[in-house]
Design a protein around this motif. Structure first.
Motif, PDB file in Angstrom:
ATOM      1  N   GLN A   8       7.614  -1.776   1.691  1.00 13.66           N
ATOM      2  CA  GLN A   8       6.260  -2.304   1.871  1.00 13.66           C
ATOM      3  C   GLN A   8       6.217  -3.806   1.627  1.00 13.66           C
ATOM      4  O   GLN A   8       5.503  -4.531   2.314  1.00 13.66           O
ATOM      5  CB  GLN A   8       5.276  -1.599   0.940  1.00 13.66           C
ATOM      6  CG  GLN A   8       4.934  -0.204   1.389  1.00 13.66           C
ATOM      7  CD  GLN A   8       4.095   0.551   0.363  1.00 13.66           C
ATOM      8  OE1 GLN A   8       3.970   0.153  -0.789  1.00 13.66           O
ATOM      9  NE2 GLN A   8       3.531   1.674   0.797  1.00 13.66           N
ATOM     10  N   LYS A  16       3.649  -2.007   9.551  1.00 15.51           N
ATOM     11  CA  LYS A  16       3.487  -0.964   8.541  1.00 15.51           C
ATOM     12  C   LYS A  16       2.762   0.267   9.057  1.00 15.51           C
ATOM     13  O   LYS A  16       3.077   1.386   8.677  1.00 15.51           O
ATOM     14  CB  LYS A  16       2.758  -1.522   7.322  1.00 15.51           C
ATOM     15  CG  LYS A  16       3.607  -2.457   6.512  1.00 15.51           C
ATOM     16  CD  LYS A  16       2.878  -2.979   5.305  1.00 15.51           C
ATOM     17  CE  LYS A  16       3.765  -3.975   4.579  1.00 15.51           C
ATOM     18  NZ  LYS A  16       3.076  -4.599   3.465  1.00 15.51           N
ATOM     19  N   LEU A  54       5.979   4.817   4.785  1.00 15.05           N
ATOM     20  CA  LEU A  54       5.541   3.740   3.904  1.00 15.05           C
ATOM     21  C   LEU A  54       4.182   4.030   3.277  1.00 15.05           C
ATOM     22  O   LEU A  54       3.722   3.281   2.435  1.00 15.05           O
ATOM     23  CB  LEU A  54       5.469   2.403   4.646  1.00 15.05           C
ATOM     24  CG  LEU A  54       6.803   1.771   5.011  1.00 15.05           C
ATOM     25  CD1 LEU A  54       6.592   0.436   5.703  1.00 15.05           C
ATOM     26  CD2 LEU A  54       7.678   1.591   3.792  1.00 15.05           C
TER      27      LEU A  54
END
Length: 163
Positions: A148, A156, A162
């Motif tokens: 991250q 992301k 994540l």
């Protein structure tokens, strides 16, 4: 005036070196297993996996390079080798005359399906069988925090692990 570097402590240095050594050994182990059992390096396996998970088993070459974290030149070379094996084919992008798509072929899907059991066994033996369930959870949490912090914000949303 420049400030002095914030050097790693002895424990941080040991951890950093252990991490580097373990990841190098793991990558080498997985690469050798895939070369032996499937005739391909780990990077090619990863590209086939990404294509297998993409809609219609195809991705724009630029997106594939970006998600695999390799240069477009290296991707082009890898795709050329995968094309030679009949596992991938390149197609012109219908919406962008300059773009190209990499498409996983039926033969490529077949080789991936045959390689996956041996690969997951190698991953399990090299990593997960050596850790307790608590260590697996801790490692997962640590890796997600690291990823991250390093992953560009625009990418992301595309990475469910994540979250």
């Amino acid at each position: 005036m420049t400030t002095a570097p914030n050097w790693l402590s002895d424990e941080e240095q040991r951890t950093w070196r252990a991490y580097l050594h373990a990841t190098t050994l793991l990558e080498d182990h997985l690469d050798r297993q895939l070369q032996r059992d499937a005739g391909m390096p780990h990077i090619y396996y990863g590209l086939l996996v990404q294509l297998s998970q993409a809609p219609r088993h195809r991705m724009r070459m630029t997106e594939l390079a970006k998600s695999a974290k390799i240069t477009r030149s290296r991707l082009s070379h890898a795709i050329a080798r995968l094309e030679k094996n009949g596992w991938v084919r390149r197609e012109d992008c219908p919406s962008d005359k300059r773009g190209q798509l990499a498409t996983l072929t039926e033969a490529g899907l077949g080789v991936l399906e045959r390689a996956a059991p041996g690969h997951v066994t190698a991953v399990r033996q090299a990593m997960f069988d050596r850790l307790t369930p608590q260590q697996v959870n801790q490692l997962g949490e640590i890796m997600r925090v690291m990823a991250q912090g390093l992953q560009p914000a625009d990418a992301k949303a595309d990475l469910p692990w994540l979250r």
